[in-house]
Design an enzyme around this catalytic site. Structure first.
Site, PDB file in Angstrom:
ATOM      1  N   ARG A  91      56.168 -26.110  66.036  1.00 47.87           N
ATOM      2  CA  ARG A  91      55.066 -26.755  65.340  1.00 47.87           C
ATOM      3  C   ARG A  91      54.952 -26.218  63.916  1.00 47.87           C
ATOM      4  O   ARG A  91      54.565 -26.920  62.989  1.00 47.87           O
ATOM      5  CB  ARG A  91      53.760 -26.528  66.112  1.00 47.87           C
ATOM      6  CG  ARG A  91      52.661 -27.451  65.661  1.00 47.87           C
ATOM      7  CD  ARG A  91      51.440 -27.370  66.546  1.00 47.87           C
ATOM      8  NE  ARG A  91      50.624 -26.201  66.258  1.00 47.87           N
ATOM      9  CZ  ARG A  91      49.302 -26.175  66.406  1.00 47.87           C
ATOM     10  NH1 ARG A  91      48.656 -27.230  66.853  1.00 47.87           N
ATOM     11  NH2 ARG A  91      48.614 -25.079  66.146  1.00 47.87           N
TER      12      ARG A  91
ATOM     13  N   GLU B 153      46.611 -35.167  79.140  1.00 47.43           N
ATOM     14  CA  GLU B 153      45.912 -35.028  77.864  1.00 47.43           C
ATOM     15  C   GLU B 153      46.729 -35.537  76.679  1.00 47.43           C
ATOM     16  O   GLU B 153      47.930 -35.256  76.582  1.00 47.43           O
ATOM     17  CB  GLU B 153      45.577 -33.536  77.673  1.00 47.43           C
ATOM     18  CG  GLU B 153      44.870 -33.193  76.374  1.00 47.43           C
ATOM     19  CD  GLU B 153      44.308 -31.776  76.403  1.00 47.43           C
ATOM     20  OE1 GLU B 153      43.868 -31.323  77.484  1.00 47.43           O
ATOM     21  OE2 GLU B 153      44.311 -31.128  75.342  1.00 47.43           O
TER      22      GLU B 153
ATOM     23  N   GLU C 292      37.603 -24.847  77.754  1.00 46.53           N
ATOM     24  CA  GLU C 292      38.985 -24.358  77.652  1.00 46.53           C
ATOM     25  C   GLU C 292      38.994 -22.885  77.243  1.00 46.53           C
ATOM     26  O   GLU C 292      38.133 -22.438  76.479  1.00 46.53           O
ATOM     27  CB  GLU C 292      39.724 -25.211  76.592  1.00 46.53           C
ATOM     28  CG  GLU C 292      41.189 -24.880  76.415  1.00 46.53           C
ATOM     29  CD  GLU C 292      41.932 -25.933  75.576  1.00 46.53           C
ATOM     30  OE1 GLU C 292      41.270 -26.701  74.831  1.00 46.53           O
ATOM     31  OE2 GLU C 292      43.176 -25.982  75.666  1.00 46.53           O
TER      32      GLU C 292
ATOM     33  N   HIS D  88      37.489 -29.317  73.374  1.00 47.06           N
ATOM     34  CA  HIS D  88      38.783 -28.725  73.031  1.00 47.06           C
ATOM     35  C   HIS D  88      38.567 -27.313  72.491  1.00 47.06           C
ATOM     36  O   HIS D  88      37.739 -27.094  71.616  1.00 47.06           O
ATOM     37  CB  HIS D  88      39.467 -29.576  71.946  1.00 47.06           C
ATOM     38  CG  HIS D  88      40.614 -28.878  71.293  1.00 47.06           C
ATOM     39  ND1 HIS D  88      40.552 -28.393  70.000  1.00 47.06           N
ATOM     40  CD2 HIS D  88      41.838 -28.557  71.761  1.00 47.06           C
ATOM     41  CE1 HIS D  88      41.711 -27.832  69.700  1.00 47.06           C
ATOM     42  NE2 HIS D  88      42.502 -27.912  70.748  1.00 47.06           N
TER      43      HIS D  88
HETATM   44 MG    MG Z   1      45.207 -30.558  73.662  1.00 43.12          MG
END
Ligand code: MG
Length: 361
Positions: free
Chosen positions: A14, A216, A312, A292
């Site tokens: 990423r 997701e 989360e 999130h």
């Molecule tokens: Mg995610």
């Protein structure tokens, strides 16, 4: 998986395309010398410019207790370049600072200002399980069960560029986790915007036997038709929304019947003020809200909102041998889960202070 995985030069990490993984912190101080702190992530270099060159002008000298009015004025003032993205990140950080400040001024934790707790604590799910090899992944999943987590989320390794072998590897990753934790633990999986509809249509057929709690962010955030079609294709609950903004964005998700679970991030979607409005929409439409990412804002929010059953949490995987001492915490006094659950500090405001050492490096 990332949305740039289809381009070979960006497939590996990423970091090869991601911009600015830092954090922006906003401090708002009143004449009574009470300071509220808020924060956001993603695009932070642009956020400081927006706040310093524009939004500060609409804040300085105003009544910090007028959270609703300030939010509305900032939202309207950023419309020519805002509505989504970094302008909303900036507005979110300001909103969080105003709520922190209001809590400190009232001597109450933010969840009390939001109407008080509707539950004593909140389950957290372990969000990690990167595809690091079957043995490591299974040991990691088992360690989470031992630590008391009742739910955990993994990342898919592959997408449309990787053919049938990639599909099989995705399925094996899910099968490994299900095999490690047994039938009584919820497992879910994240495609981080990396799939397309045809790929997802084939993948869900492979994944249904493993009883995922949700799938997701299969698609790009704006590709709501694909989300809605996928929901019709599969028994697996469909989630998304960590890159969506404001009540207007979530209203579109709801109108399209695109998701079973929405995952707003209060540091992006418009702060606690807008998060509450998004929750009201969800409650009126039979949709679950699971924010999130971890953080003090989400703990206060989940304690006070009936629509939020779980949040989360990012544990350090059992195979990661980074010594704890080298991990600089972002906040001082941030509550940490015990036995898979967490609750807020009873201190005034959001109950944390930002660790300024993270800005030194
Ligand atoms: Mg995610």
């Amino acid at each position: 998986m990332t949305p740039l995985d289809i381009y070979p030069q960006f497939g590996e990490t990423r970091g090869s395309w991601f911009w600015d993984s830092g954090m922006a912190v906003v401090e708002i101080e009143t004449e009574e010398a009470i300071t509220g702190s808020g924060w956001c992530e993603d695009g932070c270099s642009a956020i400081s410019l927006i706040i310093e060159n524009h939004l500060s002008r609409l804040l300085i000298g105003q009544d910090a207790g007028e959270i609703e009015g300030l939010w509305d004025r900032l939202f309207r003032a950023t419309l020519p370049y805002g509505r989504k993205g970094v302008a909303l990140h900036a507005l979110s950080a300001i909103d969080l600072a105003l709520w922190d400040l209001a809590g400190k001024a009232a001597g109450k934790p933010v969840y009390e200002l939001l109407g008080g707790p509707v539950k004593p604590d909140i389950p957290v799910y372990a969000s990690a399980l990167h595809p690091v090899g079957a043995e490591k992944v299974q040991a990691e999943a088992k360690a989470y069960v031992e630590e008391g987590y009742q739910a955990m989320k993994m990342r898919f390794p592959y997408g449309p560029g990787h053919g049938i072998a990639g599909m099989r590897a995705n399925e094996e990753h899910v099968a490994n986790v299900r095999d490690a934790v047994g039938d009584d633990i919820e497992i879910m999986a994240d495609a981080y915007m990396g799939w397309d509809f045809l790929y997802a249509k084939k993948m869900v057929k492979r994944l249904e036997p493993y009883r995922l709690a949700w799938l997701e962010e299969a698609f790009l955030p704006d590709d709501l038709n694909s989300y809605a079609k996928l929901r019709q294709e599969t028994s697996i609950p469909i989630s998304g929304g960590e890159h969506e903004y404001t009540r207007f964005g979530f209203q579109q998700i709801i109108e399209k019947q695109a998701m079973d679970i929405i995952q707003p991030d209060l540091r992006r979607c418009g702060g606690l003020s807008e998060g509450r409005r998004i929750c009201s929409l969800a409650l009126a439409n039979g949709i679950t809200v699971i924010p999130h990412a971890y953080g003090p804002t989400h703990i206060h929010f989940a304690l006070a909102e009936t629509a939020v059953p779980m949040i989360e949490y990012f544990p350090i995987p059992s195979w990661d041998d980074l010594p704890d001492a080298e991990v600089e915490p972002i906040f001082h006094d941030e509550p940490q889960p015990q036995n898979g659950r967490v609750t807020a500090s009873t201190k005034p405001g959001l109950g944390v202070t930002v660790n300024e050492r993270i800005f030194a490096g």
